[in-house]
Design a protein around this motif. Structure first.
Motif, PDB file in Angstrom:
ATOM      1  N   ASN A  13      -5.264   4.554  -2.667  1.00 41.12           N
ATOM      2  CA  ASN A  13      -6.647   4.783  -2.266  1.00 41.12           C
ATOM      3  C   ASN A  13      -7.281   6.025  -2.893  1.00 41.12           C
ATOM      4  O   ASN A  13      -8.441   6.300  -2.635  1.00 41.12           O
ATOM      5  CB  ASN A  13      -6.790   4.810  -0.739  1.00 41.12           C
ATOM      6  CG  ASN A  13      -6.129   6.014  -0.117  1.00 41.12           C
ATOM      7  OD1 ASN A  13      -5.252   6.621  -0.731  1.00 41.12           O
ATOM      8  ND2 ASN A  13      -6.532   6.357   1.081  1.00 41.12           N
ATOM      9  N   VAL A  19       0.850  -1.196   0.000  1.00 34.42           N
ATOM     10  CA  VAL A  19       0.000   0.000   0.000  1.00 34.42           C
ATOM     11  C   VAL A  19       0.884   1.245   0.000  1.00 34.42           C
ATOM     12  O   VAL A  19       1.485   1.613   1.008  1.00 34.42           O
ATOM     13  CB  VAL A  19      -0.965  -0.014   1.202  1.00 34.42           C
ATOM     14  CG1 VAL A  19      -1.795   1.263   1.227  1.00 34.42           C
ATOM     15  CG2 VAL A  19      -1.882  -1.241   1.120  1.00 34.42           C
ATOM     16  N   SER A  32      -1.256  -3.878   8.130  1.00 37.24           N
ATOM     17  CA  SER A  32       0.030  -4.033   8.826  1.00 37.24           C
ATOM     18  C   SER A  32      -0.072  -4.729  10.173  1.00 37.24           C
ATOM     19  O   SER A  32       0.768  -5.559  10.502  1.00 37.24           O
ATOM     20  CB  SER A  32       0.677  -2.656   9.038  1.00 37.24           C
ATOM     21  OG  SER A  32       1.157  -2.156   7.812  1.00 37.24           O
ATOM     22  N   ARG A  41      -3.158  -6.275   2.571  1.00 38.37           N
ATOM     23  CA  ARG A  41      -2.834  -4.922   2.103  1.00 38.37           C
ATOM     24  C   ARG A  41      -1.974  -4.250   3.165  1.00 38.37           C
ATOM     25  O   ARG A  41      -2.460  -3.853   4.222  1.00 38.37           O
ATOM     26  CB  ARG A  41      -4.130  -4.124   1.887  1.00 38.37           C
ATOM     27  CG  ARG A  41      -5.189  -4.856   1.034  1.00 38.37           C
ATOM     28  CD  ARG A  41      -6.444  -4.020   0.913  1.00 38.37           C
ATOM     29  NE  ARG A  41      -6.958  -3.566   2.196  1.00 38.37           N
ATOM     30  CZ  ARG A  41      -7.883  -4.205   2.913  1.00 38.37           C
ATOM     31  NH1 ARG A  41      -8.440  -5.316   2.469  1.00 38.37           N
ATOM     32  NH2 ARG A  41      -8.276  -3.721   4.073  1.00 38.37           N
ATOM     33  N   VAL A  42      -0.687  -4.152   2.901  1.00 38.24           N
ATOM     34  CA  VAL A  42       0.255  -3.723   3.935  1.00 38.24           C
ATOM     35  C   VAL A  42       0.954  -2.436   3.517  1.00 38.24           C
ATOM     36  O   VAL A  42       1.592  -2.377   2.467  1.00 38.24           O
ATOM     37  CB  VAL A  42       1.286  -4.842   4.214  1.00 38.24           C
ATOM     38  CG1 VAL A  42       2.299  -4.381   5.251  1.00 38.24           C
ATOM     39  CG2 VAL A  42       0.578  -6.110   4.687  1.00 38.24           C
ATOM     40  N   GLY A  43       0.813  -1.408   4.351  1.00 32.68           N
ATOM     41  CA  GLY A  43       1.444  -0.119   4.076  1.00 32.68           C
ATOM     42  C   GLY A  43       2.571   0.187   5.044  1.00 32.68           C
ATOM     43  O   GLY A  43       3.752   0.024   4.729  1.00 32.68           O
ATOM     44  N   THR A  44       2.212   0.611   6.256  1.00 36.39           N
ATOM     45  CA  THR A  44       3.224   1.135   7.174  1.00 36.39           C
ATOM     46  C   THR A  44       4.281   0.100   7.567  1.00 36.39           C
ATOM     47  O   THR A  44       5.442   0.457   7.754  1.00 36.39           O
ATOM     48  CB  THR A  44       2.576   1.711   8.446  1.00 36.39           C
ATOM     49  OG1 THR A  44       1.645   0.763   8.950  1.00 36.39           O
ATOM     50  CG2 THR A  44       1.836   2.987   8.143  1.00 36.39           C
ATOM     51  N   LYS A  93       0.012   4.391  -0.856  1.00 36.53           N
ATOM     52  CA  LYS A  93      -0.647   5.699  -0.698  1.00 36.53           C
ATOM     53  C   LYS A  93       0.191   6.604   0.200  1.00 36.53           C
ATOM     54  O   LYS A  93       0.770   6.117   1.185  1.00 36.53           O
ATOM     55  CB  LYS A  93      -2.044   5.511  -0.093  1.00 36.53           C
ATOM     56  CG  LYS A  93      -2.028   5.012   1.346  1.00 36.53           C
ATOM     57  CD  LYS A  93      -3.421   4.765   1.896  1.00 36.53           C
ATOM     58  CE  LYS A  93      -3.326   4.436   3.382  1.00 36.53           C
ATOM     59  NZ  LYS A  93      -4.567   3.824   3.907  1.00 36.53           N
ATOM     60  N   MET A 118     -13.886  -7.711   0.148  1.00 40.18           N
ATOM     61  CA  MET A 118     -12.836  -7.040   0.925  1.00 40.18           C
ATOM     62  C   MET A 118     -13.460  -6.449   2.183  1.00 40.18           C
ATOM     63  O   MET A 118     -14.644  -6.119   2.181  1.00 40.18           O
ATOM     64  CB  MET A 118     -12.251  -5.931   0.046  1.00 40.18           C
ATOM     65  CG  MET A 118     -11.224  -5.035   0.691  1.00 40.18           C
ATOM     66  SD  MET A 118     -11.894  -3.598   1.535  1.00 40.18           S
ATOM     67  CE  MET A 118     -10.848  -2.325   0.869  1.00 40.18           C
TER      68      MET A 118
END
Ligand SMILES: *Cc1c(COP(=O)(O)O)cnc(C)c1O
Length: 228
Positions: free
Chosen positions: A58, A35, A203, A218-221, A37, A161
């Motif tokens: 997003n 992710v 995360s 869905r992994v961002g940080t 964004k 989702m």
């Protein structure tokens, strides 16, 4: 936690593999959406150089600026709320949309995909807990949308989702992931649709989501560091 990207990625892949093993699932049943964004194109290019191929955004506008700056990056997924009037722009940009939350939006996406001649897999976003602050279909609203799934030519509903209520305690999100999987099983049988894809887990809770059947996390940080 290592502070370079490659180390963070390796740790996440290791944790995903361990969660798969614990759940008796194959490691390649679960895919990682990075992710990106709020992070710049330079960070995406760095991630792509480490082998990541799927990025989640997003906002249409942010993606429109970023994607051309990341040539050769394989696949972009829209994971955030989409206004119907941006459906055509989203179809042009993205390879998969995780956040379809109304019949009207589904029909707009189908029309835009037909105009573009593009096949587009879609997931329905489900607000499992029924939180008023969240986007997503209430579970009771999903059948009405799935009744129209057979009419689609260019788009295809391939799964569901969810974003569970925010809590620092990952174990407390398990009930929502499990419920989504159960609902998916019911809808899949009732509408004779595979709905194979379950996009759930971020995360702080992706391991629990994998144990409950996620096929996309869905992994961002945890990958890119804290967002500013
Ligand atoms: C930001 C976002 C994520 C990633 O969240 P992290 O906690 O940074 O991993 C996942 N899914 C959606 C829909 C998001 O908006």
């Amino acid at each position: 936690m290592g502070d370079n990207f490659q180390e963070r990625l390796a740790r996440i892949q290791e944790r995903m593999a361990v969660a798969c093993a614990r759940a008796g699932r194959r490691a390649d049943d679960v895919q990682l959406v990075a992710v990106s964004k709020t992070y710049g194109a330079d960070r995406v290019r760095e991630a792509a150089a480490c082998g990541l191929r799927i990025f989640g955004e997003n906002k249409v506008q942010e993606a429109e600026a970023k994607i051309p700056e990341c040539p050769g990056t394989a696949s972009w997924h829209l994971i955030g709320h989409l206004q119907s009037n941006k459906a055509a722009r989203a179809v042009a940009l993205f390879d998969r949309i995780h956040s379809v939350d109304s019949l009207k939006l589904l029909q707009r996406l189908e029309a835009a995909a037909a105009a573009e001649g593009k096949r587009l897999p879609l997931l329905l976003e489900v607000n499992v807990a029924g939180e008023s602050s969240k986007f997503g279909l209430r579970p009771e609203g999903v059948p009405e949308v799935l009744e129209h799934a057979g009419e689609l030519d260019y788009t295809q509903v391939v799964g569901v989702m969810t974003m569970p209520p925010l809590t620092p305690d990952a174990e407390r999100t398990r009930q929502y992931f499990r419920r989504l999987r159960e609902l998916r099983d019911e809808w899949s049988a009732r509408f004779a649709l595979p709905l194979a894809e379950l996009s759930m887990g971020m995360s702080h809770d992706f391991e629990v989501a994998i144990e409950e059947g996620a096929t996309w996390v869905r992994v961002g940080t945890a990958l890119f560091g804290e967002r500013l």
